[in-house]
Design a protein around this motif. Structure first.
Motif, PDB file in Angstrom:
ATOM      1  N   VAL A 118       0.823  -1.208   0.000  1.00 25.88           N
ATOM      2  CA  VAL A 118       0.000   0.000   0.000  1.00 25.88           C
ATOM      3  C   VAL A 118       0.858   1.260   0.000  1.00 25.88           C
ATOM      4  O   VAL A 118       0.690   2.149  -0.831  1.00 25.88           O
ATOM      5  CB  VAL A 118      -0.958   0.005   1.217  1.00 25.88           C
ATOM      6  N   LYS A 119       1.810   1.300   0.902  1.00 27.43           N
ATOM      7  CA  LYS A 119       2.583   2.529   1.118  1.00 27.43           C
ATOM      8  C   LYS A 119       3.260   3.012  -0.167  1.00 27.43           C
ATOM      9  O   LYS A 119       3.276   4.204  -0.461  1.00 27.43           O
ATOM     10  CB  LYS A 119       3.639   2.275   2.204  1.00 27.43           C
ATOM     11  N   ASN A 120       3.849   2.083  -0.903  1.00 25.73           N
ATOM     12  CA  ASN A 120       4.571   2.458  -2.123  1.00 25.73           C
ATOM     13  C   ASN A 120       3.873   1.957  -3.380  1.00 25.73           C
ATOM     14  O   ASN A 120       4.516   1.781  -4.415  1.00 25.73           O
ATOM     15  CB  ASN A 120       5.997   1.900  -2.066  1.00 25.73           C
ATOM     16  N   ASN A 121       2.590   1.720  -3.268  1.00 24.74           N
ATOM     17  CA  ASN A 121       1.831   1.195  -4.405  1.00 24.74           C
ATOM     18  C   ASN A 121       1.439   2.345  -5.320  1.00 24.74           C
ATOM     19  O   ASN A 121       0.518   3.103  -5.036  1.00 24.74           O
ATOM     20  CB  ASN A 121       0.587   0.469  -3.878  1.00 24.74           C
ATOM     21  N   LYS A 122       2.167   2.480  -6.428  1.00 27.44           N
ATOM     22  CA  LYS A 122       1.959   3.632  -7.314  1.00 27.44           C
ATOM     23  C   LYS A 122       0.539   3.666  -7.885  1.00 27.44           C
ATOM     24  O   LYS A 122      -0.025   4.724  -8.120  1.00 27.44           O
ATOM     25  CB  LYS A 122       2.975   3.591  -8.460  1.00 27.44           C
ATOM     26  N   PHE A 123       0.016   2.489  -8.131  1.00 27.95           N
ATOM     27  CA  PHE A 123      -1.353   2.411  -8.658  1.00 27.95           C
ATOM     28  C   PHE A 123      -2.323   3.040  -7.655  1.00 27.95           C
ATOM     29  O   PHE A 123      -3.157   3.874  -8.002  1.00 27.95           O
ATOM     30  CB  PHE A 123      -1.697   0.937  -8.892  1.00 27.95           C
ATOM     31  N   ARG A 124      -2.188   2.656  -6.386  1.00 27.29           N
ATOM     32  CA  ARG A 124      -3.074   3.211  -5.361  1.00 27.29           C
ATOM     33  C   ARG A 124      -2.802   4.692  -5.129  1.00 27.29           C
ATOM     34  O   ARG A 124      -3.726   5.492  -5.008  1.00 27.29           O
ATOM     35  CB  ARG A 124      -2.929   2.422  -4.048  1.00 27.29           C
ATOM     36  N   LEU A 125      -1.555   5.070  -5.070  1.00 20.59           N
ATOM     37  CA  LEU A 125      -1.220   6.469  -4.787  1.00 20.59           C
ATOM     38  C   LEU A 125      -1.772   7.386  -5.876  1.00 20.59           C
ATOM     39  O   LEU A 125      -2.264   8.470  -5.583  1.00 20.59           O
ATOM     40  CB  LEU A 125       0.301   6.636  -4.654  1.00 20.59           C
ATOM     41  N   GLU A 126      -1.687   6.927  -7.129  1.00 20.51           N
ATOM     42  CA  GLU A 126      -2.211   7.753  -8.222  1.00 20.51           C
ATOM     43  C   GLU A 126      -3.721   7.917  -8.096  1.00 20.51           C
ATOM     44  O   GLU A 126      -4.255   9.025  -8.206  1.00 20.51           O
ATOM     45  CB  GLU A 126      -1.876   7.133  -9.580  1.00 20.51           C
ATOM     46  N   LEU A 127      -4.422   6.812  -7.841  1.00 24.28           N
ATOM     47  CA  LEU A 127      -5.879   6.925  -7.778  1.00 24.28           C
ATOM     48  C   LEU A 127      -6.316   7.752  -6.562  1.00 24.28           C
ATOM     49  O   LEU A 127      -7.284   8.514  -6.630  1.00 24.28           O
ATOM     50  CB  LEU A 127      -6.543   5.542  -7.809  1.00 24.28           C
ATOM     51  N   GLU A 128      -5.577   7.658  -5.469  1.00 28.59           N
ATOM     52  CA  GLU A 128      -5.937   8.465  -4.295  1.00 28.59           C
ATOM     53  C   GLU A 128      -5.730   9.948  -4.559  1.00 28.59           C
ATOM     54  O   GLU A 128      -6.543  10.783  -4.146  1.00 28.59           O
ATOM     55  CB  GLU A 128      -5.120   8.005  -3.081  1.00 28.59           C
ATOM     56  N   ASN A 129      -4.657  10.261  -5.256  1.00 31.14           N
ATOM     57  CA  ASN A 129      -4.396  11.662  -5.595  1.00 31.14           C
ATOM     58  C   ASN A 129      -5.541  12.240  -6.428  1.00 31.14           C
ATOM     59  O   ASN A 129      -6.014  13.361  -6.186  1.00 31.14           O
ATOM     60  CB  ASN A 129      -3.069  11.746  -6.359  1.00 31.14           C
ATOM     61  N   VAL A 130      -6.002  11.459  -7.382  1.00 33.87           N
ATOM     62  CA  VAL A 130      -7.090  11.919  -8.255  1.00 33.87           C
ATOM     63  C   VAL A 130      -8.403  12.045  -7.476  1.00 33.87           C
ATOM     64  O   VAL A 130      -9.127  13.044  -7.600  1.00 33.87           O
ATOM     65  CB  VAL A 130      -7.257  10.936  -9.443  1.00 33.87           C
TER      66      VAL A 130
END
Lengths: 407, 83
Positions: free
Chosen positions: A214-226
């Protein structure tokens, strides 16, 4: 024959157990999740009273005139009725009138939920008193002005125009987003079909992402940012236990509350397993309503690096599949991301058998490769195991495979 | 066109697609069943070696690798930014 612990079976539709008969002499390891008891009504209220990273719900909702409560669909396991009623009580206490509250189902590319499913998921009282909208990725959308790569991100219009947005869903292991829920309820749950397609292509190409990361999951981080740009005012994350009841509730900020839920999920879904299985049984409960969701039972195999099945061992995938094949408007047969079944590389030298009593062979062959036998009779599965391993056999059973993180 | 033909030859050599397969520059390699999670790894390694570029993790998105045209654009942009 000796009796072994039963498999939980048929979430939402055929709730019960499936009795697994096994011969005397086989060494059976029934590996359940660590688990936790379901929350009482008082504990749910207490968790909502202590939001993580934001003001209390009652305070945030004051003066709001259009409140959207976006919730996961019925392919996800959590029994949410108690949580939804607790949230509603707080909104009403904040002065929001009942007529100004509506529910929206985060279907993504899944089938819409009709009345009976709405009653199952939200409870009969809510189903009879509130407007419940199914998201449709082809219509009723608004352009957010956000570009995802080259794809303009569109989101459900009713959700977008609500002046207070709540999202509620299950925080459980996800083979790509690390854990589910959080921003994922909106992207892809309430997104347009092009965004959904892009999101699913990440998965199919294996780009970024991974289970329990989760912490470094780029897929998740991108969707959370959006999703944070779209704005979610209050998130309620539920960590379901083995009986699909909320064992943990983490409410408040979209990201901070989600991460607390992930920490708790890692505790209760931890499953120590032996490393010497001849046969591994992966049961798809609590995501066993349809064949198109059965792959989530492979999640545990992706949560651990070393193999838990011996070379040339056998993996048996069991699923009730109450709704048969099911529906997915990207991956389903004939849909744009559907591909004829191939052998699963991650199974390596292990063979696979699929067992279900609610799928027909024609449906099965659309999803699983012809080299993987399909059985509707448990006795036939046993005979295949016996012919391969005889009287001595180590069997590992994962009864809640989509939830299980192996250690 | 040179980049596209080079990639097409690579996909054929690696048995990801048949030599007689008709595929347009804008067809989805994923939807055509040409590329998958292992194929993308091989393709990225090939692009880095052939064109002396570094594919950053942030660049790993379908928008850059799902069509021949997208791959060509990506490679050319990387080369331009390098020079």
């Amino acid at each position: 024959m000796n009796a072994v612990p039963h498999l939980p079976w048929g979430a939402w539709y055929d709730e019960g157990e499936f009795r697994l008969e096994m011969p005397e002499g086989w060494n059976i390891s029934y590996c359940a999740i660590t688990d936790a008891p379901g929350l009482s009504e008082t504990e749910i209220e207490s968790a909502l009273s202590q939001p993580i990273g934001c003001e209390p719900l009652e305070k945030l909702a004051q003066g709001k005139s259009r409140v959207a409560i976006a919730i996961e669909d019925i392919t996800r396991p959590s029994i949410l009725e108690g949580v939804l009623n607790a949230v509603l009580r707080r909104l009403l206490r904040a002065g929001v009138s009942k007529e100004n509250i509506f529910f929206i189902i985060c279907n993504g590319a899944h089938a819409p939920m009709l009345r009976e499913d709405v009653e199952r998921k939200l409870g009969k009282a809510i189903a009879s008193e509130y407007w419940v909208l199914n998201h449709n990725p082809y219509d009723n959308l608004v352009d957010t002005g956000i570009l995802l790569g080259k794809t303009p991100f569109q989101v459900n219009r009713d959700f977008y125009h609500a002046d207070f947005k709540i999202t509620i869903g299950s925080i459980m292991p996800h083979h790509f987003a690390g854990f589910s829920a959080g921003g994922k309820l909106v992207l892809p749950g309430l997104s347009d079909i092009a965004t959904l397609e892009r999101s699913h292509k990440f998965v199919m190409m294996g780009l970024r992402g991974g289970v329990n990361e989760v912490k470094n999951n780029k897929f998740r981080l991108e969707l959370e940012n959006v999703v944070q740009q779209v704005g979610v005012d209050f998130f309620v994350g539920v960590v379901p236990n083995a009986k699909r009841m909320p064992a943990g509730l983490f409410a408040g900020d979209l990201v901070k509350a989600h991460r607390k839920g992930v920490d708790f999920g890692r505790e209760i879904y931890n499953t120590p397993v032996p490393r010497d299985a001849d046969v591994l049984i992966l049961n798809a409960y609590p995501k066993d309503s349809e064949l198109l969701q059965a792959d989530t039972a492979f999640t545990p195999l992706k949560s651990i690096k070393e193999p838990i099945v011996k070379k040339d061992g056998l993996i048996i995938l069991t699923s009730c599949c109450s709704n048969g094949l099911g529906h997915h408007s990207l991956f389903g047969p004939g849909m744009r991301l559907y591909k004829p079944p191939v052998q699963r590389r991650f199974l390596k030298e292990n063979a696979l058998i699929f067992f279900s009593q609610n799928v027909n062979p024609a449906e099965y062959r659309k999803i699983f490769h012809e080299s993987y036998p399909f059985k509707t009779n448990w006795g036939d599965v046993l005979n295949m195991i016996k012919s391969r391993f005889g009287e001595q056999c180590n069997v590992t059973i994962l009864p809640h495979a989509p939830l299980q993180l192996l250690s | 066109m040179e980049v596209i033909e080079t990639i097409r030859a690579f996909l054929i050599k690696e048995n990801m697609m048949d030599a007689d397969m008709k595929i347009d520059e804008t067809d989805s390699l994923l939807e055509e069943g040409i590329i998958d999670s292992l194929g993308i790894q091989a393709l990225v390694a090939f692009l880095e070696e052939t064109y002396d570029i570094t594919v950053e993790e942030d660049d790993l998105m379908p928008d850059n690798f799902d069509t021949l045209e997208a791959i060509k654009d990506y490679v050319e942009n990387k080369q331009e930014n390098r020079s």
